[in-house]
Design a protein around this motif. Structure first.
Motif, short mmCIF file in Angstrom:
data_model
loop_
_atom_site.label_atom_id
_atom_site.label_comp_id
_atom_site.label_asym_id
_atom_site.label_seq_id
_atom_site.Cartn_x
_atom_site.Cartn_y
_atom_site.Cartn_z
N ASP A 55 82.99 -13.81 -79.15
CA ASP A 55 81.62 -13.76 -79.67
C ASP A 55 80.68 -13.11 -78.64
OD1 ASP A 55 79.10 -16.22 -80.64
OD2 ASP A 55 79.47 -14.18 -81.40
N SER A 56 81.03 -11.93 -78.21
CA SER A 56 80.27 -11.25 -77.15
C SER A 56 78.80 -11.11 -77.52
CB SER A 56 80.87 -9.87 -76.88
OG SER A 56 82.17 -9.97 -76.38
N GLN A 57 77.94 -11.29 -76.53
CA GLN A 57 76.50 -11.21 -76.70
C GLN A 57 75.93 -10.09 -75.83
OE1 GLN A 57 74.85 -13.32 -78.94
NE2 GLN A 57 77.01 -13.76 -79.43
N PRO A 58 74.83 -9.47 -76.23
CA PRO A 58 74.23 -8.44 -75.36
C PRO A 58 73.97 -8.93 -73.94
CG PRO A 58 73.25 -8.36 -77.53
CD PRO A 58 74.15 -9.57 -77.52
N GLY A 59 73.68 -10.20 -73.78
CA GLY A 59 73.47 -10.77 -72.45
C GLY A 59 74.72 -10.84 -71.61
N ASP A 60 75.88 -10.58 -72.21
CA ASP A 60 77.13 -10.52 -71.44
C ASP A 60 77.33 -9.16 -70.79
OD1 ASP A 60 78.83 -12.37 -74.06
OD2 ASP A 60 77.79 -13.12 -72.27
N SER A 61 76.48 -8.20 -71.12
CA SER A 61 76.58 -6.86 -70.53
C SER A 61 76.42 -6.97 -69.01
CB SER A 61 75.52 -5.93 -71.12
OG SER A 61 75.73 -5.76 -72.51
N ALA A 62 77.45 -6.59 -68.30
CA ALA A 62 77.49 -6.78 -66.85
C ALA A 62 78.77 -6.12 -66.33
CB ALA A 62 77.49 -8.26 -66.49
N THR A 63 78.94 -6.14 -65.03
CA THR A 63 80.20 -5.72 -64.42
C THR A 63 80.98 -6.97 -64.05
OG1 THR A 63 79.23 -3.68 -63.55
CG2 THR A 63 81.28 -4.44 -62.55
N TYR A 64 82.27 -6.96 -64.37
CA TYR A 64 83.14 -8.11 -64.14
C TYR A 64 84.20 -7.73 -63.11
CZ TYR A 64 80.86 -10.16 -68.15
OH TYR A 64 79.91 -10.67 -69.00
N PHE A 65 84.28 -8.55 -62.08
CA PHE A 65 85.26 -8.32 -61.02
C PHE A 65 86.33 -9.39 -61.07
CE2 PHE A 65 83.33 -4.93 -58.67
CZ PHE A 65 81.96 -5.06 -58.87
N CYS A 66 87.57 -8.95 -61.00
CA CYS A 66 88.71 -9.83 -60.79
C CYS A 66 89.02 -9.83 -59.30
CB CYS A 66 89.90 -9.31 -61.59
SG CYS A 66 91.45 -10.15 -61.32
N ALA A 67 89.34 -10.99 -58.76
CA ALA A 67 89.68 -11.08 -57.34
C ALA A 67 90.89 -12.00 -57.21
CB ALA A 67 88.50 -11.60 -56.53
N ALA A 68 91.48 -11.98 -56.02
CA ALA A 68 92.69 -12.78 -55.79
C ALA A 68 92.73 -13.25 -54.35
CB ALA A 68 93.93 -11.95 -56.11
N ARG A 69 93.42 -14.36 -54.17
CA ARG A 69 93.59 -14.91 -52.83
C ARG A 69 94.91 -15.66 -52.81
NH1 ARG A 69 88.90 -18.59 -51.66
NH2 ARG A 69 90.15 -20.25 -52.55
N GLY A 70 95.57 -15.61 -51.64
CA GLY A 70 96.82 -16.33 -51.51
C GLY A 70 96.73 -17.38 -50.44
N ASN A 71 97.86 -17.95 -50.07
CA ASN A 71 97.89 -18.94 -49.00
C ASN A 71 98.79 -18.51 -47.87
OD1 ASN A 71 100.33 -19.22 -50.20
ND2 ASN A 71 100.02 -21.30 -50.94
N VAL A 72 99.04 -17.20 -47.80
CA VAL A 72 99.81 -16.63 -46.70
C VAL A 72 98.89 -15.71 -45.92
CG1 VAL A 72 101.76 -15.16 -46.08
CG2 VAL A 72 101.94 -16.76 -48.00
N GLY A 73 98.89 -15.82 -44.62
CA GLY A 73 98.02 -14.99 -43.81
C GLY A 73 96.58 -15.48 -43.89
N ASP A 74 95.65 -14.55 -43.90
CA ASP A 74 94.23 -14.90 -43.91
C ASP A 74 93.80 -15.25 -45.31
OD1 ASP A 74 91.22 -13.36 -42.53
OD2 ASP A 74 91.55 -15.21 -43.66
N ASN A 75 93.73 -16.55 -45.61
CA ASN A 75 93.36 -16.96 -46.96
C ASN A 75 91.87 -17.19 -47.10
OD1 ASN A 75 93.04 -19.30 -45.57
ND2 ASN A 75 94.50 -20.50 -46.76
N SER A 76 91.09 -16.71 -46.10
CA SER A 76 89.64 -16.80 -46.25
C SER A 76 89.07 -15.56 -46.91
CB SER A 76 89.00 -16.99 -44.88
OG SER A 76 89.28 -15.87 -44.05
N LYS A 77 89.90 -14.55 -47.14
CA LYS A 77 89.44 -13.32 -47.75
C LYS A 77 89.86 -13.25 -49.20
CE LYS A 77 90.52 -9.60 -45.49
NZ LYS A 77 91.29 -8.63 -44.66
N LEU A 78 88.96 -12.69 -50.02
CA LEU A 78 89.31 -12.35 -51.38
C LEU A 78 89.69 -10.87 -51.44
CD1 LEU A 78 86.52 -14.13 -53.49
CD2 LEU A 78 88.97 -14.66 -53.49
N ILE A 79 90.67 -10.56 -52.26
CA ILE A 79 91.05 -9.17 -52.54
C ILE A 79 90.43 -8.82 -53.89
CG2 ILE A 79 92.92 -7.52 -52.74
CD1 ILE A 79 92.71 -9.03 -50.03
#
Lengths: 114, 109
Positions: free
Chosen positions: A79-103
């Motif tokens: 039920d998309s609304q005009p107010g949903d018009s925006a940029t959407y970012f997907c990000a990821a993070r793991g638990n190996v290495g530096d897990n304080s950063k988002l990719i």
């Protein structure tokens, strides 16, 4: 190399339709996937997130579907609304290495026409 | 909800100029981040910190310095600004989730 990929780059839907935004990733150690929403002139804001132990996360009109085997996830906006018009970012993070950063993916620009 | 503020909101400088971007968060988050956002490149991490006095190098650090003076304050320094550093800069703080400030638009002429 882009470890998190998003498609399409841009998407236009009509009001009331379901928008589907796709995301894929390379690193099998990623276990947390937030989606951020950014309006023009503002910083990104957390919209919804999922952990790899789940295959679905729902919050109102927003749902993440997650396929661990294929390393893919998608954000469905019903039920998309005009107010949903925006940029959407997907990000990821793991638990190996530096897990304080988002990719971060490069984003999908969504336009919802009334 | 975490409050992250940035100043200035807009800045114009000349090539070779000295610029300091400021960020303050008021929720005592340990982690703070500086990103730049450019069309076609998404969000790119410049520097980040997990506490006062700490600095970690991000993915695009060249030409930038940063300093975390307190738990609340994180500064990004461009000592010899170049036109390639014209961008929209975001600061974020994090406990588990990242909370972003409103951004600073920097133009280097």
């Amino acid at each position: 190399q882009q470890q998190v990929r998003q498609s399409p780059q841009s998407l236009t839907v009509w009001e009331g339709e379901t928008a589907i935004l796709n995301c894929s990733y390379e690193d099998s150690t990623f276990n947390y996937f937030p989606w951020y929403q950014q309006f023009p002139g503002e910083g990104p804001a957390l919209l919804i997130s999922i952990r790899s132990v789940s295959d679905k996360k729902e919050d109102g009109r927003f749902t993440i579907f997650f396929n661990k085997r294929e390393k893919k996830l998608s954000l469905h906006i019903t039920d998309s609304q005009p107010g949903d018009s925006a940029t959407y970012f997907c990000a990821a993070r793991g638990n190996v290495g530096d897990n304080s950063k988002l990719i971060w993916g490069l984003g999908t620009s969504l336009v919802v026409n009334p | 909800e975490a409050a992250v503020t940035q100043s200035p909101r807009n800045k114009v400088t000349v090539t070779g100029g000295n610029v300091t971007l400021s960020c303050r968060q008021t929720n005592s988050h340990n982690y703070m981040y500086w990103y730049r956002q450019d069309t076609g490149h998404g969000l790119r991490l410049i520097h980040y910190s997990y506490g006062a006095g700490n600095l970690q190098i991000g993915d695009v650090p060249d030409g930038y310095k940063a300093t975390r003076t307190t738990q609340e304050d994180f500064f990004l320094l461009l000592e010899l600004a170049s036109p390639s550093q014209t961008s929209l800069y975001f600061c974020a703080s994090s406990d588990a989730e990242q909370y972003f400030g409103p951004g600073t638009r920097l133009t280097v002429l």
